[in-house]
Design a protein around this motif. Sequence first.
Motif, PDB file in Angstrom:
ATOM      1  N   ASN A  58       0.853  -1.186   0.000  1.00  0.00           N
ATOM      2  CA  ASN A  58       0.000   0.000   0.000  1.00  0.00           C
ATOM      3  C   ASN A  58       0.886   1.232   0.000  1.00  0.00           C
ATOM      4  N   GLU A 115       0.241   4.524  -0.174  1.00  0.00           N
ATOM      5  CA  GLU A 115      -0.132   5.619   0.722  1.00  0.00           C
ATOM      6  C   GLU A 115       0.325   5.329   2.150  1.00  0.00           C
ATOM      7  N   GLN A 116       0.140   4.093   2.580  1.00  0.00           N
ATOM      8  CA  GLN A 116       0.557   3.717   3.926  1.00  0.00           C
ATOM      9  C   GLN A 116       2.079   3.773   4.065  1.00  0.00           C
ATOM     10  N   SER A 157       3.201   7.459   4.108  1.00  0.00           N
ATOM     11  CA  SER A 157       2.762   8.064   5.373  1.00  0.00           C
ATOM     12  C   SER A 157       3.646   7.623   6.529  1.00  0.00           C
ATOM     13  N   TRP A 167       1.254   2.322  -8.626  1.00  0.00           N
ATOM     14  CA  TRP A 167       1.658   3.408  -7.738  1.00  0.00           C
ATOM     15  C   TRP A 167       3.163   3.317  -7.487  1.00  0.00           C
TER      16      TRP A 167
END
Length: 295
Positions: free
Chosen positions: A231, A233-234, A237, A260
């Motif tokens: 993931n 985004e994770q 972040s 991504w």
Amino acid sequence: MKAPTLLLLLGTLPLAAQQRPAINGISHIAIYAHDMAAAQRYYEHDMGLKKASDPENSAGTRYYVNATQFVEVLPLPAQAGISRLDHLAYKTVDAAGLRSYLAAKRVEVPATVQTLNDGSKTFSVKDPEGNTVEFVQPGKADLSGAQPIGTRIIHVGMVVHDRAKEDTFYREILNFRPYWYGGGTDGRTSWVSQQTPEANEWVEYMLPREGQELTQKQAGVMNHYSIGVVNMEQAVSTLAAQDRLSTEHSPMQIGRDGKWQFNSYDDEGTRTELMEFTPVMTPCCSPITAPHPKP
């Protein structure tokens, strides 16, 4: 009487007919740094890799992604050019057997395979463009305390000037297989991905324009490695929340292959590309022709 006859026939097979031992993925990328402390901050703190001594070069340092994959950082040689890439390396189940196989294919190989103090066995050759290519039968590594942002190197990339010439080695001799190709704009192929034959990790040919003279920054973008993440985004972040974005980086984006991705650079400009394992959009330019790697 048939068994001895069969053994005799097998013993007379030409060397070129022998089987290639499995090449089961990427071992490592070896790069140069003029500031080893800055490299440690980036690879150990920012990327969360496990620092360890380098059994192949006492002046170098290894940063492990997992027990068999790592980034090797070496001191920048005097009179170094713009490239910070020393070599790329691939894993094999039988280094001695692969050395013999390549010799039978008329590739210049060293006289012997080197055994390192971590138990690994290794040797190096040159590809058609003169790049050093190392093959490693892995040893053992202690990963206690590591917090890598991802746990698998899914591809490595290098500058390639002549795709067809390199294919005579990677495709015809080593049996790498097509995965995907594309470019930043329609109508021009800039990236060609060739998967290792017994694993779904790949080398990416990074094709500059004909006659293009690369800067150190451009070479660092092209000569790179990629860690797979589930993931994006994770992952990004996490890096931000833990103050692990200390160097140049770019916003996450969907690449032309439909995945991504997020790019970060060490102090020398060598690119770490975080990439999701599967596309979220249809890739441009060409279809995916081999299975994706898995976490």
